[in-house]
Design a protein around this motif. Structure first.
Motif, PDB file in Angstrom:
ATOM      1  N   UNK A  35     -17.114  -0.266-105.277  1.00 51.69           N
ATOM      2  CA  UNK A  35     -17.930   0.301-106.339  1.00 51.69           C
ATOM      3  C   UNK A  35     -17.626  -0.473-107.622  1.00 51.69           C
ATOM      4  N   UNK A  36     -18.475  -0.295-108.608  1.00 55.34           N
ATOM      5  CA  UNK A  36     -18.199  -0.918-109.904  1.00 55.34           C
ATOM      6  C   UNK A  36     -18.662   0.000-111.025  1.00 55.34           C
ATOM      7  N   UNK A  37     -18.020  -0.176-112.169  1.00 62.16           N
ATOM      8  CA  UNK A  37     -18.381   0.618-113.334  1.00 62.16           C
ATOM      9  C   UNK A  37     -18.359  -0.261-114.568  1.00 62.16           C
ATOM     10  N   UNK A  42     -22.350   4.771-115.338  1.00 63.07           N
ATOM     11  CA  UNK A  42     -21.723   5.484-114.239  1.00 63.07           C
ATOM     12  C   UNK A  42     -21.240   4.500-113.168  1.00 63.07           C
ATOM     13  N   UNK A  43     -20.295   4.965-112.399  1.00 61.22           N
ATOM     14  CA  UNK A  43     -19.818   4.152-111.297  1.00 61.22           C
ATOM     15  C   UNK A  43     -20.929   4.025-110.267  1.00 61.22           C
ATOM     16  N   UNK A  44     -21.136   2.803-109.773  1.00 61.66           N
ATOM     17  CA  UNK A  44     -22.200   2.591-108.804  1.00 61.66           C
ATOM     18  C   UNK A  44     -21.678   1.912-107.549  1.00 61.66           C
ATOM     19  N   UNK A  92     -14.276  -3.316-110.869  1.00 62.96           N
ATOM     20  CA  UNK A  92     -14.610  -3.147-109.465  1.00 62.96           C
ATOM     21  C   UNK A  92     -13.504  -2.346-108.777  1.00 62.96           C
ATOM     22  N   UNK A  93     -13.938  -1.321-108.063  1.00 61.24           N
ATOM     23  CA  UNK A  93     -13.014  -0.433-107.379  1.00 61.24           C
ATOM     24  C   UNK A  93     -13.198  -0.535-105.874  1.00 61.24           C
ATOM     25  N   UNK A  94     -12.096  -0.544-105.177  1.00 61.75           N
ATOM     26  CA  UNK A  94     -12.097  -0.485-103.721  1.00 61.75           C
ATOM     27  C   UNK A  94     -11.774   0.945-103.307  1.00 61.75           C
ATOM     28  N   UNK A  95     -12.409   1.394-102.233  1.00 55.02           N
ATOM     29  CA  UNK A  95     -12.200   2.766-101.790  1.00 55.02           C
ATOM     30  C   UNK A  95     -12.214   2.835-100.274  1.00 55.02           C
ATOM     31  N   UNK A  96     -11.491   3.810 -99.746  1.00 53.91           N
ATOM     32  CA  UNK A  96     -11.385   4.005 -98.296  1.00 53.91           C
ATOM     33  C   UNK A  96     -11.969   5.352 -97.918  1.00 53.91           C
ATOM     34  N   UNK A 107     -22.263   7.134-101.669  1.00 54.61           N
ATOM     35  CA  UNK A 107     -21.794   8.211-102.544  1.00 54.61           C
ATOM     36  C   UNK A 107     -20.286   8.175-102.737  1.00 54.61           C
ATOM     37  N   UNK A 108     -19.862   8.143-103.987  1.00 57.03           N
ATOM     38  CA  UNK A 108     -18.443   8.043-104.279  1.00 57.03           C
ATOM     39  C   UNK A 108     -17.659   9.210-103.700  1.00 57.03           C
ATOM     40  N   UNK A 109     -18.248  10.390-103.644  1.00 58.00           N
ATOM     41  CA  UNK A 109     -17.515  11.556-103.155  1.00 58.00           C
ATOM     42  C   UNK A 109     -17.140  11.437-101.682  1.00 58.00           C
ATOM     43  N   UNK A 110     -17.794  10.518-100.978  1.00 58.42           N
ATOM     44  CA  UNK A 110     -17.509  10.357 -99.560  1.00 58.42           C
ATOM     45  C   UNK A 110     -16.206   9.596 -99.315  1.00 58.42           C
TER      46      UNK A 110
END
Length: 124
Positions: A35-37, A42-44, A92-96, A107-110
């Motif tokens: 994701x990026x902000x 907003x974060x996208x 830029x954000x990495x997420x698992x 969706x970020x909440x996922x």
């Protein structure tokens, strides 16, 4: 607890390339996303890859320029960014995520675990 750590950000000129890396513990069972902000926005969602690398997803604005990939042997996911534009400037954000589907990957909440982010700045 899964730890997520991004690296590879920096300052580049428009048209340049940059590769972001994200290392995560317990990596092979998680689907991964970027994701990026940008400031004031907003974060996208940017891109995601399923746990086995079988499916990848991209936001329209980066299709054809960015490529997400993963190396489960190295517990690392990559975001290769080519033809960078000033509008790509963001943290830029990495997420698992434990579970991603074709209807929720954006969706970020996922996503269950997040890194601290790495700054990418593209000058014109």
């Amino acid at each position: 607890q899964v730890q997520v750590l991004e690296s590879g950000g920096g300052l580049v000129q428009a048209g340049d390339s940059l590769r972001l890396s994200c290392a995560a513990s317990g990596f092979s069972t998680f689907s991964m996303g970027w994701f990026r902000q940008a400031p004031g926005k907003e974060r996208e969602f940017v891109a995601a890859v399923t746990w086995n690398g079988g499916s990848t997803y991209y936001v329209d604005s980066v299709k054809g320029r960015f490529t997400i990939s993963r190396d489960n042997a190295k517990n690392t996911v990559y975001l290769q960014m080519n033809s960078l534009k000033p509008e790509d400037t963001a943290v830029y954000y990495c997420a698992a995520a434990r579970v991603l589907t074709t209807t929720n990957y954006q969706y970020a909440y996922q996503y269950d675990y997040w890194g601290q982010g790495t700054q990418v700045t593209v000058s014109s």
